[in-house]
Design an enzyme around this catalytic site. Structure first.
Site, short mmCIF file in Angstrom:
data_model
loop_
_atom_site.label_atom_id
_atom_site.label_comp_id
_atom_site.label_asym_id
_atom_site.label_seq_id
_atom_site.Cartn_x
_atom_site.Cartn_y
_atom_site.Cartn_z
N ARG A 56 0.79 48.03 48.59
CA ARG A 56 1.40 49.38 48.58
C ARG A 56 2.40 49.51 47.42
O ARG A 56 2.62 50.60 46.90
CB ARG A 56 2.09 49.67 49.93
CG ARG A 56 2.87 50.97 49.96
CD ARG A 56 3.02 51.53 51.36
NE ARG A 56 3.55 50.55 52.29
CZ ARG A 56 4.85 50.25 52.45
NH1 ARG A 56 5.76 50.85 51.72
NH2 ARG A 56 5.24 49.34 53.32
N TYR A 110 -5.56 76.02 44.08
CA TYR A 110 -6.46 75.41 45.07
C TYR A 110 -5.93 75.68 46.49
O TYR A 110 -4.73 75.53 46.75
CB TYR A 110 -6.56 73.91 44.78
CG TYR A 110 -7.42 73.16 45.75
CD1 TYR A 110 -8.76 73.51 45.93
CD2 TYR A 110 -6.92 72.11 46.50
CE1 TYR A 110 -9.55 72.83 46.82
CE2 TYR A 110 -7.71 71.42 47.39
CZ TYR A 110 -9.03 71.79 47.55
OH TYR A 110 -9.81 71.12 48.43
N ASP A 183 -1.75 70.82 37.72
CA ASP A 183 -2.97 70.21 38.26
C ASP A 183 -4.05 70.39 37.19
O ASP A 183 -4.48 71.50 36.89
CB ASP A 183 -3.35 70.92 39.56
CG ASP A 183 -4.60 70.34 40.21
OD1 ASP A 183 -5.43 69.75 39.49
OD2 ASP A 183 -4.76 70.51 41.43
N LYS A 208 -13.07 64.29 41.18
CA LYS A 208 -13.90 65.20 40.39
C LYS A 208 -14.34 64.52 39.09
O LYS A 208 -15.01 63.51 39.12
CB LYS A 208 -13.13 66.50 40.17
CG LYS A 208 -12.49 67.07 41.46
CD LYS A 208 -13.52 67.39 42.49
CE LYS A 208 -13.04 67.97 43.81
NZ LYS A 208 -11.72 67.77 44.30
C1 LIG Z 1 -7.95 71.80 41.51
C2 LIG Z 1 -7.96 70.87 42.67
N1 LIG Z 1 -6.85 70.17 42.94
C3 LIG Z 1 -6.79 69.30 43.98
C4 LIG Z 1 -7.88 69.11 44.80
C5 LIG Z 1 -7.77 68.17 45.96
O1 LIG Z 1 -8.44 66.98 45.65
P1 LIG Z 1 -8.95 65.94 46.75
O2 LIG Z 1 -10.06 66.60 47.48
O3 LIG Z 1 -9.34 64.75 45.93
O4 LIG Z 1 -7.81 65.67 47.66
C6 LIG Z 1 -9.07 69.81 44.54
C7 LIG Z 1 -10.24 69.62 45.41
O5 LIG Z 1 -11.23 70.31 45.32
C8 LIG Z 1 -9.10 70.71 43.46
O6 LIG Z 1 -10.20 71.43 43.17
#
Ligand SMILES: Cc1ncc(COP(=O)(O)O)c(C=O)c1O
Length: 395
Positions: A56, A110, A183, A208
């Site tokens: 951790r 998101y 993000d 992704k």
């Molecule tokens: C722009 C964006 N940020 C964060 C996330 C969250 O990612 P995770 O599903 O890996 O937790 C997503 C998921 O689709 C996303 O499209």
């Protein structure tokens, strides 16, 4: 040793590194690490000398990905996390710890990020105000009015693919002593590097493009030196860590990120232009479109011809039933909810990313029932358009 003890100890390689060198990072599954003396272990635990002690707090495999992410994002600190949401959670908590508990959030964000702000951080005292992040004067006015501790935005919005003026927003944030969290999941560090443009913390869903093969859930936070101590200490205490197995897959994915992005962006250009001239298509949303509402910003901040590989489009006069028929007719393109993988994937925002919103709210954001989002993969572009063609004809 007796056989029962040998089953526990014999195969383990608790010795100094051998003379050979593995050509890729090994997966270190050990949760704790031993040293040749208690004095050394004490100094490692006290962080006087570098070294793993407990996974951790740090793990050799995970450290390797963190070093890679620091380098790719031009950051001073990185934490590999178990999901994009774990990364966003870490970034938001870290930024809010010693700043005013008010977040200025891009209205196109998101869904789970908005949800975290409203339903988790809200009840524990964090206020959130939403703003159109593509309107710099609206951002400036909101910052002057509410004096937020944190601004949060995405490099490219979902699913309408709008792009805010990140560098100008970073300047506004700096002037107001607010931390800017970006993000960058949709763009990857190969297309845009928010820290170089003045952001404080960049976040990825490594699920992704970074991992890229549809088999990893992961995330990453990368920051400037200013946030390193706080984020590092929070990560060690809260434990959002990525597992060594997922880390291995993510690092393996990143090795081909540049060639995948190049191919996916080129394919997206071809698919977007094919869709634009299709009589059944009402409208196409693509960051490489010269008529994109944020074209000047995209031209300024993104590399030429590599603006992203997401394409959204509206099917003419289609409601949910017709879009379902179209999606059900797809043969190669995968129906799902993720993005950034090697395969082309079609998602329907009305039932996935924006499911929790009322139809009226979706309409206000411009997310109509006729809207389909494509994450373009690395297949031959002719196969992608042929699949779209036959599915449009069948719906
Ligand atoms: C722009 C964006 N940020 C964060 C996330 C969250 O990612 P995770 O599903 O890996 O937790 C997503 C998921 O689709 C996303 O499209």
């Amino acid at each position: 040793m007796k056989r029962e003890s040998k089953t526990v100890h014999w195969g383990d390689r608790r010795r100094k590194a051998p003379g050979f060198v593995p050509v890729t990072t090994p997966i270190y599954t050990a949760t704790s690490y031993s040293y040749d003396s208690m004095e050394t272990l004490d100094r490692v635990l006290g962080r006087e000398i570098e070294g793993p002690s407990y996974t951790r707090f740090g793990n050799p495999t995970v450290d390797a990905l963190e070093e890679l992410m620091r380098e790719l994002e031009s950051g001073a600190f990185a934490a590999a996390c178990s999901s994009g949401m774990a990364a966003l959670h870490l970034a938001l908590l870290g930024a809010l710890l010693d700043r005013p508990r008010h977040v200025l959030c891009a209205d196109a964000i998101y869904g789970s990020t908005a949800n975290m702000l409203m339903t988790i951080l809200g009840p524990i005292g964090v206020e959130t105000t939403f703003v159109n992040i593509c309107d710099v004067s609206a951002v400036r006015a909101a910052v002057e009015e509410i004096k937020p501790g944190v601004i949060i935005m995405e490099t490219v919005s979902n699913p309408l693919l709008r792009v805010g003026e990140l560098d100008k927003i970073a300047e506004i944030a700096r002037g107001a002593h607010a931390a800017l969290i970006v993000d960058a999941t949709f763009s990857t560090p190969l297309l845009i590097r928010p820290l170089e443009l003045g952001a404080d913390i960049v976040v990825h869903s490594a699920t992704k493009y970074l991992a890229g093969h549809g088999d990893v859930l992961g995330g990453a936070v990368v920051s400037t030196q200013e946030h390193a101590e706080t984020l590092g200490s929070l990560a060690r205490t809260l434990g959002p860590a990525m597992s060594p197995f997922e880390t291995f897959l993510t690092m393996r994915g990143i090795k081909t990120l540049a060639v995948r992005m190049e191919r996916q962006c080129a394919n997206a250009c071809k698919v977007a232009s094919w869709l634009s001239s299709h009589p059944r298509v009402q409208r196409v949303y693509f960051s490489g479109d010269p008529a994109h509402p944020d074209a000047p910003t995209i031209a300024r901040l993104f590399p030429k011809n590599q603006t992203g590989a997401m394409v959204s489009f509206e099917i003419k006069d289609a409601g949910r039933e017709q879009v379902f028929r179209f999606m059900d007719s797809l043969q190669m393109i995968v129906r799902g909810t993720s993005l950034g993988d090697v395969h082309t994937l079609a998602s329907y925002p009305a039932i996935s990313s924006h499911r929790e919103l009322t139809p009226k709210h979706r309409e206000r954001l411009g997310i109509r029932d006729s809207l389909v989002r494509l994450s373009i993969g690395i297949e031959a572009h002719e196969d992608i358009t042929a699949d779209l063609e036959q599915a449009l004809a069948a719906s």
